[in-house]
Design a protein around this motif. Structure first.
Motif, PDB file in Angstrom:
ATOM      1  N   GLU A  77      42.491  27.163  36.238  1.00 38.83           N
ATOM      2  CA  GLU A  77      43.451  26.559  37.168  1.00 38.83           C
ATOM      3  C   GLU A  77      42.822  26.461  38.549  1.00 38.83           C
ATOM      4  N   VAL A  78      43.241  25.455  39.276  1.00 36.31           N
ATOM      5  CA  VAL A  78      42.734  25.230  40.624  1.00 36.31           C
ATOM      6  C   VAL A  78      43.238  26.356  41.525  1.00 36.31           C
ATOM      7  N   GLU A  79      42.311  26.998  42.215  1.00 36.67           N
ATOM      8  CA  GLU A  79      42.689  28.042  43.167  1.00 36.67           C
ATOM      9  C   GLU A  79      42.756  27.492  44.590  1.00 36.67           C
ATOM     10  N   ARG A  80      41.790  26.630  44.944  1.00 39.32           N
ATOM     11  CA  ARG A  80      41.836  26.020  46.275  1.00 39.32           C
ATOM     12  C   ARG A  80      40.992  24.754  46.284  1.00 39.32           C
ATOM     13  N   ILE A  81      41.336  23.869  47.230  1.00 42.33           N
ATOM     14  CA  ILE A  81      40.603  22.621  47.412  1.00 42.33           C
ATOM     15  C   ILE A  81      40.187  22.529  48.869  1.00 42.33           C
ATOM     16  N   GLY A  82      38.888  22.310  49.082  1.00 47.60           N
ATOM     17  CA  GLY A  82      38.361  22.108  50.429  1.00 47.60           C
ATOM     18  C   GLY A  82      38.119  20.628  50.654  1.00 47.60           C
ATOM     19  N   ARG A  83      37.342  20.314  51.656  1.00 42.14           N
ATOM     20  CA  ARG A  83      37.067  18.909  51.951  1.00 42.14           C
ATOM     21  C   ARG A  83      36.250  18.258  50.841  1.00 42.14           C
ATOM     22  N   THR A  84      35.177  18.937  50.387  1.00 45.53           N
ATOM     23  CA  THR A  84      34.338  18.401  49.302  1.00 45.53           C
ATOM     24  C   THR A  84      34.298  19.332  48.094  1.00 45.53           C
ATOM     25  N   SER A  85      34.941  20.480  48.174  1.00 49.06           N
ATOM     26  CA  SER A  85      34.826  21.476  47.111  1.00 49.06           C
ATOM     27  C   SER A  85      36.159  21.806  46.453  1.00 49.06           C
ATOM     28  N   ILE A  86      36.033  22.334  45.236  1.00 42.94           N
ATOM     29  CA  ILE A  86      37.195  22.760  44.454  1.00 42.94           C
ATOM     30  C   ILE A  86      36.842  24.092  43.814  1.00 42.94           C
ATOM     31  N   ALA A  87      37.677  25.108  44.013  1.00 42.43           N
ATOM     32  CA  ALA A  87      37.477  26.420  43.401  1.00 42.43           C
ATOM     33  C   ALA A  87      38.415  26.544  42.200  1.00 42.43           C
ATOM     34  N   ILE A  88      37.855  26.918  41.075  1.00 39.58           N
ATOM     35  CA  ILE A  88      38.601  27.027  39.823  1.00 39.58           C
ATOM     36  C   ILE A  88      38.571  28.474  39.340  1.00 39.58           C
ATOM     37  N   ARG A  89      39.737  29.056  39.124  1.00 41.41           N
ATOM     38  CA  ARG A  89      39.865  30.413  38.572  1.00 41.41           C
ATOM     39  C   ARG A  89      39.828  30.314  37.048  1.00 41.41           C
ATOM     40  N   ILE A  90      38.960  31.098  36.424  1.00 42.96           N
ATOM     41  CA  ILE A  90      38.766  31.078  34.970  1.00 42.96           C
ATOM     42  C   ILE A  90      39.154  32.435  34.385  1.00 42.96           C
ATOM     43  N   GLU A  91      39.800  32.387  33.244  1.00 41.81           N
ATOM     44  CA  GLU A  91      40.138  33.594  32.488  1.00 41.81           C
ATOM     45  C   GLU A  91      39.822  33.323  31.026  1.00 41.81           C
ATOM     46  N   VAL A  92      39.163  34.284  30.371  1.00 39.54           N
ATOM     47  CA  VAL A  92      38.809  34.135  28.960  1.00 39.54           C
ATOM     48  C   VAL A  92      39.518  35.221  28.159  1.00 39.54           C
ATOM     49  N   ILE A  93      40.238  34.785  27.143  1.00 44.29           N
ATOM     50  CA  ILE A  93      40.982  35.687  26.254  1.00 44.29           C
ATOM     51  C   ILE A  93      40.388  35.572  24.851  1.00 44.29           C
ATOM     52  N   ALA A  94      40.076  36.708  24.241  1.00 46.29           N
ATOM     53  CA  ALA A  94      39.583  36.732  22.859  1.00 46.29           C
ATOM     54  C   ALA A  94      40.740  37.089  21.931  1.00 46.29           C
ATOM     55  N   THR A  95      40.908  36.290  20.902  1.00 49.35           N
ATOM     56  CA  THR A  95      41.904  36.585  19.864  1.00 49.35           C
ATOM     57  C   THR A  95      41.155  37.248  18.716  1.00 49.35           C
ATOM     58  N   ARG A  96      41.647  38.415  18.287  1.00 50.63           N
ATOM     59  CA  ARG A  96      40.977  39.224  17.276  1.00 50.63           C
ATOM     60  C   ARG A  96      41.916  39.568  16.131  1.00 50.63           C
ATOM     61  N   ASP A  97      41.298  40.092  15.098  1.00 54.11           N
ATOM     62  CA  ASP A  97      42.052  40.657  13.971  1.00 54.11           C
ATOM     63  C   ASP A  97      43.050  39.638  13.416  1.00 54.11           C
ATOM     64  N   ARG A  98      42.523  38.432  13.164  1.00 53.50           N
ATOM     65  CA  ARG A  98      43.312  37.326  12.599  1.00 53.50           C
ATOM     66  C   ARG A  98      44.567  37.013  13.420  1.00 53.50           C
ATOM     67  N   GLY A  99      44.401  37.051  14.745  1.00 43.73           N
ATOM     68  CA  GLY A  99      45.494  36.675  15.626  1.00 43.73           C
ATOM     69  C   GLY A  99      46.432  37.797  16.011  1.00 43.73           C
ATOM     70  N   ARG A 100      46.179  39.010  15.556  1.00 41.98           N
ATOM     71  CA  ARG A 100      47.081  40.122  15.864  1.00 41.98           C
ATOM     72  C   ARG A 100      46.863  40.736  17.238  1.00 41.98           C
ATOM     73  N   GLU A 101      45.694  40.466  17.848  1.00 41.72           N
ATOM     74  CA  GLU A 101      45.383  41.084  19.134  1.00 41.72           C
ATOM     75  C   GLU A 101      44.732  40.063  20.058  1.00 41.72           C
ATOM     76  N   GLU A 102      45.122  40.079  21.330  1.00 41.47           N
ATOM     77  CA  GLU A 102      44.498  39.261  22.361  1.00 41.47           C
ATOM     78  C   GLU A 102      43.967  40.195  23.442  1.00 41.47           C
ATOM     79  N   VAL A 103      42.712  39.983  23.842  1.00 40.07           N
ATOM     80  CA  VAL A 103      42.061  40.833  24.828  1.00 40.07           C
ATOM     81  C   VAL A 103      41.455  39.960  25.910  1.00 40.07           C
ATOM     82  N   LYS A 104      41.765  40.265  27.163  1.00 39.99           N
ATOM     83  CA  LYS A 104      41.106  39.571  28.269  1.00 39.99           C
ATOM     84  C   LYS A 104      39.683  40.103  28.338  1.00 39.99           C
ATOM     85  N   VAL A 105      38.690  39.200  28.197  1.00 44.10           N
ATOM     86  CA  VAL A 105      37.299  39.641  28.129  1.00 44.10           C
ATOM     87  C   VAL A 105      36.497  39.361  29.397  1.00 44.10           C
TER      88      VAL A 105
END
Length: 128
Positions: A77-105
């Motif tokens: 998701e966009v966190e901030r926009i400058g004159r020529t720049s754009i900062a994007i916040r990234i989050e990665v979630i791993a789904t494990r154990d056939r969908g029974r568990e989600e872990v922020k990695v």
């Protein structure tokens, strides 16, 4: 179930392959970083309405390992926009154990600059 998401759609959903494993049996950090850069680039290019280039990766943090049979979802998701720049916040979630568990990695902040046809920085288009 552990979760770091709130029913939003991922920009990417990817399953690592056996060639993406390091000597410890975890997924290479560089592989994860490339998935994050791809996802954040998609969001930045949409926002800039054109070409962008990664110029910085800030506050990158590996929280937990990604395992071979994980399915990773990359949220951005966009966190901030400058004159020529754009900062994007990234989050990665791993789904494990056939969908029974989600872990922020991992998470991070990727900054892009909008580019013109000569590959030089240009102002980000703004709605009037």
């Amino acid at each position: 179930m552990t979760t770091g998401t709130s029913r939003r759609d991922p920009i990417l959903r990817v399953a690592p392959r056996p060639g993406d494993i390091n000597a410890n049996g975890h997924i290479f950090g560089g592989w994860v970083l490339s998935q994050m850069d791809i996802a954040s680039g998609i969001v930045a290019a949409r926002e800039a309405e054109g070409a962008v280039a990664t110029v910085a990766i800030d506050s990158m943090e590996f929280i937990a390992p990604i395992l071979l049979h994980d399915l990773i979802s990359v949220y951005a998701e966009v966190e901030r926009i400058g004159r020529t720049s754009i900062a994007i916040r990234i989050e990665v979630i791993a789904t494990r154990d056939r969908g029974r568990e989600e872990v922020k990695v991992t998470e991070g902040l990727f900054t892009f600059v909008a580019l013109d046809e000569n590959h030089r920085p240009r102002p980000v288009k703004r709605d009037a």
